[in-house]
Design an enzyme around this catalytic site. Structure first.
Site, PDB file in Angstrom:
ATOM      1  N   PHE A 124       0.853  -1.198   0.000  1.00 29.45           N
ATOM      2  CA  PHE A 124       0.000   0.000   0.000  1.00 29.45           C
ATOM      3  C   PHE A 124       0.893   1.254   0.000  1.00 29.45           C
ATOM      4  CE2 PHE A 124      -2.885   3.106   1.921  1.00 29.45           C
ATOM      5  CZ  PHE A 124      -4.066   2.838   1.246  1.00 29.45           C
ATOM      6  N   ASP A 197       1.060  -4.748   8.887  1.00 34.23           N
ATOM      7  CA  ASP A 197      -0.037  -3.809   8.660  1.00 34.23           C
ATOM      8  C   ASP A 197      -1.307  -4.644   8.514  1.00 34.23           C
ATOM      9  OD1 ASP A 197      -1.984  -2.066   7.649  1.00 34.23           O
ATOM     10  OD2 ASP A 197      -0.449  -0.753   6.814  1.00 34.23           O
ATOM     11  N   TYR A 222     -11.561   1.631   9.942  1.00 31.99           N
ATOM     12  CA  TYR A 222     -12.730   2.068   9.150  1.00 31.99           C
ATOM     13  C   TYR A 222     -13.074   1.120   8.006  1.00 31.99           C
ATOM     14  CZ  TYR A 222      -8.869   4.240   6.525  1.00 31.99           C
ATOM     15  OH  TYR A 222      -7.688   4.468   5.876  1.00 31.99           O
ATOM     16  N   LYS A 223     -12.292   0.031   7.850  1.00 25.78           N
ATOM     17  CA  LYS A 223     -12.577  -0.931   6.780  1.00 25.78           C
ATOM     18  C   LYS A 223     -13.476  -2.031   7.358  1.00 25.78           C
ATOM     19  CE  LYS A 223      -8.471   0.552   4.338  1.00 25.78           C
ATOM     20  NZ  LYS A 223      -7.007   0.430   4.212  1.00 25.78           N
ATOM     21  N   ARG A 372     -12.083  -4.330  -7.258  1.00 28.44           N
ATOM     22  CA  ARG A 372     -12.171  -5.098  -6.003  1.00 28.44           C
ATOM     23  C   ARG A 372     -13.628  -5.230  -5.579  1.00 28.44           C
ATOM     24  NH1 ARG A 372      -8.387  -2.327  -1.541  1.00 28.44           N
ATOM     25  NH2 ARG A 372      -9.953  -0.705  -1.867  1.00 28.44           N
TER      26      ARG A 372
HETATM   27  C1  LIG Z   1      -6.198   1.546   4.221  1.00 34.23           C
HETATM   28  C2  LIG Z   1      -4.737   1.338   4.497  1.00 34.23           C
HETATM   29  C3  LIG Z   1      -3.994   2.339   5.128  1.00 34.23           C
HETATM   30  C4  LIG Z   1      -4.655   3.637   5.474  1.00 34.23           C
HETATM   31  O1  LIG Z   1      -3.842   4.550   6.116  1.00 34.23           O
HETATM   32  P1  LIG Z   1      -4.489   5.898   6.670  1.00 34.23           P
HETATM   33  O2  LIG Z   1      -3.417   6.502   7.456  1.00 34.23           O
HETATM   34  O3  LIG Z   1      -5.727   5.529   7.429  1.00 34.23           O
HETATM   35  O4  LIG Z   1      -4.887   6.718   5.485  1.00 34.23           O
HETATM   36  C5  LIG Z   1      -2.656   2.080   5.395  1.00 34.23           C
HETATM   37  N1  LIG Z   1      -2.076   0.909   5.040  1.00 34.23           N
HETATM   38  C6  LIG Z   1      -2.784  -0.078   4.424  1.00 34.23           C
HETATM   39  C7  LIG Z   1      -2.121  -1.361   4.075  1.00 34.23           C
HETATM   40  C8  LIG Z   1      -4.140   0.125   4.134  1.00 34.23           C
HETATM   41  O5  LIG Z   1      -4.833  -0.825   3.505  1.00 34.23           O
END
Ligand SMILES: *Cc1c(COP(=O)(O)O)cnc(C)c1O
Length: 412
Positions: A124, A197, A222-223, A372
């Site tokens: 990511f 992560d 939030y996911k 997705r």
């Molecule tokens: C969604 C996601 C993030 C989000 O980071 P934010 O700081 O909340 O914007 C980070 N890493 C991964 C792997 C994600 O899927």
């Protein structure tokens, strides 16, 4: 061929089916398969935020003694509900990006002779960017469908200069679930800290942080945890390391005897030292309610349903989408997947726009060519999977996506 009745039979036998009614649902016939970007609103989260607004109105600053424990209280709740972590090891605070920075910087400082941070080329973006800002990044070139494995990590750590390996447990693009035990062992044998992560894993699969033995983890709420837009994220630090590692952000919320307002920074013992500033109470109230729902459902049942939902999507993809030029971008075996499935198509972006505008299906696009379908088990029905694939096949067969632009939008 898999019929809609087959999908309806799976719903009838689903022990989690009643939990769908605990969420704010659609009025019309919209099919939301993007809960892996932003989960639906739990009814209890709405109530809890309203309650907190009332407390704010009535109690003002006098409520802080009751509020101040929320980051560690909600952290403990999350640790027990779905992270396989003991109390006192998880804090809900800041964003995933900021938590990643804090923990990666702490790991680097604890291994001063090593400057290299390892992650995957397909990781990511925010993870790659944060690591690039901290040291020399070595990228794994792992399989785009199955993601990195222990062999990749052993090779990357071989030179003996790696301070930290940082990888997603579930890949945001392909949904691949990494082998947490083998990869953690490979990083540790290579002399590096392991940071997972868990953004696409928390609330979707069983995470066993304590059993895996990883030093560090971060993730967002939030996911699959349904904590709401911009909800505070979490961080995990293995207990035996908490008093050794230091946050690079020397904020007063990580300070010993915070309200003594002392002259110099001295970090608090335990997980609290990884706090920084004032906790976002409205966001925390929603996360607490949302995580309670995950605990009530049980992560083992959630994971089992995720496997069944994604199995259905893969089977329907073979039957209905493959003949239209789609290719599965996720692992075929359910044990190797999280709770979303990606399909690749050279017109993926146009198809995604057409699905939202014409078919009332909301998936998302991840470049260069993936659509997705996120299938969060708490509120996704098997018939939703069937309908989403059916509408996609109908729309693409009719060529409707050709009416949409190929240029990318600001948010995809
Ligand atoms: C969604 C996601 C993030 C989000 O980071 P934010 O700081 O909340 O914007 C980070 N890493 C991964 C792997 C994600 O899927």
């Amino acid at each position: 061929m898999t019929s809609r009745e087959d999908a309806a039979a799976l719903d009838a036998a689903d022990p989690l089916a009643p939990l769908r009614a605990r969420f704010e649902l659609d009025e019309g016939d919209r099919i939301y398969v993007d809960g892996n970007s932003l989960g639906r609103l739990p009814l209890t989260a709405r109530e809890r935020i309203a309650q907190l607004v009332d407390e704010w109105a009535e109690r003002l600053v006098t409520a802080w003694p009751d509020w101040i424990e929320a980051p560690s209280r909600v952290g403990d709740l999350l640790a027990g509900a779905c992270l396989g972590a003991p109390p006192g090891t998880v804090l809900v605070a800041d964003s995933t990006t900021v938590n990643l920075y804090k923990l990666a910087a702490a790991a680097l400082a604890a291994r001063p002779a090593r400057r290299v941070l390892v992650t995957d080329a397909g990781e990511f973006p925010t993870d790659r960017y944060v690591l690039q800002g901290l040291g020399d990044v070595r990228l794994l070139e792992s399989d785009p469908v199955h993601g990195p494995d222990a062999t990749d990590v052993v090779a990357a750590c071989a030179p003996g200069d790696v301070a930290l390996v940082c990888l997603s447990l579930v890949s945001y693009r392909s949904g691949a679930l990494a082998d947490a035990h083998a990869i953690t062992r490979a990083a540790q044998d290579g002399g590096a800290f392991m940071l997972w992560d868990l953004s696409h894993a928390a609330g979707a699969v069983e995470v066993e942080l304590e059993a895996v033995g990883a030093e560090l983890a971060v993730g967002c709420t939030y996911k699959y945890l349904n904590g709401g837009p911009g909800a505070p994220a979490f961080l995990y630090v293995r207990r035996d390391l908490q008093d050794e590692l230091r946050s690079p952000i020397q904020g007063w919320f990580g300070q010993r005897d915070q309200f003594a307002m002392g002259a110099g920074y001295e970090p608090e013992d335990g997980i609290a030292r990884f706090g920084a500033g004032t906790p976002p109470m409205l966001g925390l109230a929603a996360v607490e309610a949302a995580v309670e729902l995950v605990g009530e459902a049980g992560i083992a049942r959630i994971r089992a349903k995720a496997a069944a939902l994604t199995d259905l999507a893969v089977a329907l993809g073979d039957e209905r989408l493959a003949p239209l030029g789609f290719e599965l971008g996720s692992p075929r075996k359910a044990v190797l997947r999280g709770a979303h499935v990606s399909f690749r198509h050279r017109d993926a972006w146009r198809i995604c726009q057409a699905l939202i505008a014409r078919a009332n299906v909301v998936p998302d696009f991840r470049g260069p060519d993936s659509i997705r379908f996120g299938l969060p088990p708490l509120y996704t029905r098997f018939v939703d999977v069937w309908d989403a694939v059916d509408r996609t096949a109908t729309l693409v067969a009719a060529g409707e996506h050709h009416d949409f632009p190929a240029e990318l939008a600001r948010v995809t």
